[in-house]
Scaffold this active site. Structure first.
Site, PDB file in Angstrom:
ATOM      1  N   ASP A 124       0.817  -1.221   0.000  1.00 30.94           N
ATOM      2  CA  ASP A 124       0.000   0.000   0.000  1.00 30.94           C
ATOM      3  C   ASP A 124       0.847   1.265   0.000  1.00 30.94           C
ATOM      4  OD1 ASP A 124      -2.299  -1.635   0.225  1.00 30.94           O
ATOM      5  OD2 ASP A 124      -1.980  -1.755   2.382  1.00 30.94           O
ATOM      6  N   LYS A 147       1.770   2.430  -4.950  1.00 30.56           N
ATOM      7  CA  LYS A 147       2.449   1.970  -6.171  1.00 30.56           C
ATOM      8  C   LYS A 147       1.582   2.179  -7.404  1.00 30.56           C
ATOM      9  CE  LYS A 147       3.029  -2.190  -4.533  1.00 30.56           C
ATOM     10  NZ  LYS A 147       2.572  -2.006  -3.140  1.00 30.56           N
ATOM     11  N   GLY A 158      -4.372  -4.582  -4.354  1.00 25.32           N
ATOM     12  CA  GLY A 158      -5.382  -3.601  -4.754  1.00 25.32           C
ATOM     13  C   GLY A 158      -4.683  -2.321  -5.131  1.00 25.32           C
ATOM     14  N   HIS A 159      -4.566  -2.073  -6.423  1.00 32.97           N
ATOM     15  CA  HIS A 159      -3.899  -0.848  -6.871  1.00 32.97           C
ATOM     16  C   HIS A 159      -4.949   0.187  -7.277  1.00 32.97           C
ATOM     17  CE1 HIS A 159       0.087  -3.082  -7.893  1.00 32.97           C
ATOM     18  NE2 HIS A 159      -0.069  -2.836  -6.627  1.00 32.97           N
ATOM     19  N   GLN A 197       2.099  -5.864  -3.234  1.00 32.22           N
ATOM     20  CA  GLN A 197       2.470  -5.912  -1.811  1.00 32.22           C
ATOM     21  C   GLN A 197       3.790  -5.145  -1.591  1.00 32.22           C
ATOM     22  OE1 GLN A 197       1.597  -9.340  -3.194  1.00 32.22           O
ATOM     23  NE2 GLN A 197      -0.475  -8.629  -2.863  1.00 32.22           N
TER      24      GLN A 197
HETATM   25  P1  IMP Z   1      -2.445 -12.718   2.068  1.00 31.87           P
HETATM   26  O1  IMP Z   1      -1.544 -12.192   1.020  1.00 31.87           O
HETATM   27  O2  IMP Z   1      -3.901 -12.507   1.782  1.00 31.87           O
HETATM   28  O3  IMP Z   1      -2.129 -14.128   2.452  1.00 31.87           O
HETATM   29  O4  IMP Z   1      -2.176 -11.861   3.415  1.00 31.87           O
HETATM   30  C1  IMP Z   1      -0.939 -11.935   4.113  1.00 31.87           C
HETATM   31  C2  IMP Z   1      -0.563 -10.569   4.676  1.00 31.87           C
HETATM   32  O5  IMP Z   1      -0.215  -9.701   3.607  1.00 31.87           O
HETATM   33  C3  IMP Z   1      -1.674  -9.864   5.464  1.00 31.87           C
HETATM   34  O6  IMP Z   1      -1.091  -9.100   6.491  1.00 31.87           O
HETATM   35  C4  IMP Z   1      -2.280  -8.945   4.418  1.00 31.87           C
HETATM   36  O7  IMP Z   1      -2.939  -7.844   5.012  1.00 31.87           O
HETATM   37  C5  IMP Z   1      -1.038  -8.537   3.660  1.00 31.87           C
HETATM   38  N1  IMP Z   1      -1.307  -8.138   2.274  1.00 31.87           N
HETATM   39  C6  IMP Z   1      -1.591  -8.925   1.223  1.00 31.87           C
HETATM   40  N2  IMP Z   1      -1.773  -8.214   0.107  1.00 31.87           N
HETATM   41  C7  IMP Z   1      -1.571  -6.931   0.447  1.00 31.87           C
HETATM   42  C8  IMP Z   1      -1.568  -5.710  -0.294  1.00 31.87           C
HETATM   43  O8  IMP Z   1      -1.784  -5.656  -1.513  1.00 31.87           O
HETATM   44  N3  IMP Z   1      -1.300  -4.586   0.418  1.00 31.87           N
HETATM   45  C9  IMP Z   1      -1.031  -4.609   1.739  1.00 31.87           C
HETATM   46  N4  IMP Z   1      -1.003  -5.726   2.473  1.00 31.87           N
HETATM   47  C10 IMP Z   1      -1.279  -6.875   1.833  1.00 31.87           C
END
Ligand code: IMP
Length: 422
Positions: free
Chosen positions: A13, A16, A40-41, A223
């Site tokens: 977040d 990007k 989520g962009h 991420q």
């Molecule tokens: P997962 O990727 O859904 O397995 O989540 C694992 C961790 O990564 C959690 O803390 C999520 O909140 C975080 N996370 C996954 N995708 C994003 C993203 O696009 N932005 C911020 N945090 C993310």
């Protein structure tokens, strides 16, 4: 613009989406190489807000080709929904989107397992997006995953899916969860597969041929560095390599074809989900949330917020080989009186310059701050760095100095025009 890897240098977040959108103007191809629809962009274009989860944000610009690479985990239903949603907003999607036949699929049992594992962990849960990302990458590593190429062969897909549903239903039932209905899933996914067929390709070959013809490529990271499965704050991480190396393995483009790495950092720090955040600050979070900022693009969860952590970003610069730095959301600090920057951690009386590997140790680290005066005025209208208040300029230069990468962009608002180039 040469071939660029763009990475998030914090916990995701970092803003990007907007920087990718700005850079996309200068490239021919945009590639996603890891993650799935956990990302989520957000891009604001001509007053319309687009939130992209799987499709590279290059899709919003005409004439750009977007590639979903082999390293991405793809939920076919989510991808079809995203394509249809963008088309409704007038975005043309046809030959400008390619989907790797080697990408792994996210299936309903992955989502169900993700949810069950989180439920069972109670207060030590990861705080995942519940999109099934971890279990899908788990199947990939265990060599039991289904891929896009399977989905393109309906008889084979149904056979493999049936065996996987049977296996996972016994696990789900043992966990006390509802089993998955094979027939329903098979029907839905085959229908989605039909809609995705025109986009499926050997994207490795496509990218190599394009590079041979001198096309320029942007590898958009999803991420952030500290969510990397190897280098992040394990176990509070996602399941892919979010650092620069992931762009190579997740696309099939070798390291020597990459020309530069651009790191995106927010002017402060945020995190969604659980895990340590050494500079977390409730008052700063409150201020940002009251401004309507810092709510997750995928889950809508309020993000945790803290001061800029230069220990983390300096480490991220080393790990990713960040050459250039884009600082986003500077305007989020417009109303702050005294701004803190974390320059070291203190753990058991010792000063640390790098984040410890162990999650508990990181949680016990206390930030050592230096303080800078705020600028207390809006930065929204600035068009050049020289138009920023002098305290804001000092702040971004200090971040760049502590981080160890050259400042190349500063963002002061969501619109394309609110990007200052250095
Ligand atoms: P997962 O990727 O859904 O397995 O989540 C694992 C961790 O990564 C959690 O803390 C999520 O909140 C975080 N996370 C996954 N995708 C994003 C993203 O696009 N932005 C911020 N945090 C993310």
């Amino acid at each position: 613009m040469a071939n660029t890897i763009l990475v998030g240098a914090q916990w995701g977040d970092e803003g990007k989406g907007k920087i990718i959108d700005v850079l996309t103007a200068k490239v021919d191809i945009v590639v996603r190489s890891q993650g799935g629809n956990n990302a989520g962009h957000t891009v604001i274009h001509r007053g319309t807000k687009y939130i992209l989860h799987l499709i590279p944000s290059g899709i919003l610009r005409r004439g750009k080709v977007c590639v979903i690479g082999n390293g991405v985990v793809v939920d076919p239903l989510a991808l079809v929904t995203e394509i249809e949603g963008l088309r409704k907003l007038g975005i043309v999607i046809g030959k400008n989107l390619l989907l790797s036949d080697c990408a792994h699929l996210v299936l309903p049992y992955h989502r169900a397992l993700d949810e069950q594992r989180e439920l069972r962990k109670g207060h030590v849960r990861i705080g995942t997006t519940k999109r099934g990302i971890g279990p899908a990458y788990g199947d990939k590593a265990a060599r039991t995953g289904l891929r896009v190429s399977d989905l393109m062969q309906p008889i084979l897909f149904s056979k493999k899916l049936q065996a996987k549903v049977r296996e996972n239903n016994s696990i789900l039932q043992a966990l006390g969860a509802k089993p998955i209905n094979y027939r329903e899933v098979n029907e839905q996914y085959l229908a989605a597969g039909k809609k995705l067929r025109p986009f499926v390709a050997n994207t490795v070959v496509y990218l190599h041929r394009a590079l041979q013809r001198g096309k320029e490529v942007l590898f958009e990271g999803a991420q952030g560095t500290f969510l990397d499965i190897d280098h992040g704050t394990y176990p509070y991480v996602t399941s892919s390599n979010t650092t620069a190396g992931g762009a190579c393995t997740g696309s099939g483009v070798p390291p020597h074809r990459m020309d530069r790495v651009l790191g995106v950092m927010k002017a402060y720090t945020t995190r969604v989900g659980e895990g340590a955040l050494p500079t977390e600050d409730a008052a700063l979070a409150n201020l940002l949330h009251k401004m309507g900022r810092e709510f997750g693009a995928t889950t809508g969860r309020p993000r945790r917020c803290g001061w800029f952590d230069a220990v983390a970003t300096h480490y991220a610069t080393m790990l990713n080989g960040i050459d250039e730095l884009a600082i986003t959301n500077l305007d989020g600090l417009d109303g702050v009186d005294r701004i803190r920057i974390c320059v070291a951690y203190r753990l058991n009386g010792k000063r640390l310059d790098v984040p410890p590997c162990d999650a508990t140790q990181l949680a016990n680290c206390e930030p050592v701050y230096e303080e800078l005066p705020g600028w207390k005025q809006s930065t929204h209208a600035a068009k050049k760095l020289s138009q920023l208040p002098s305290q804001a300029r000092k702040y971004v230069h200090r971040i760049s100095e502590l981080t160890g990468a050259e400042l190349s962009m500063v963002s002061v608002g969501p619109a394309r025009g609110q990007t200052l180039f250095v």
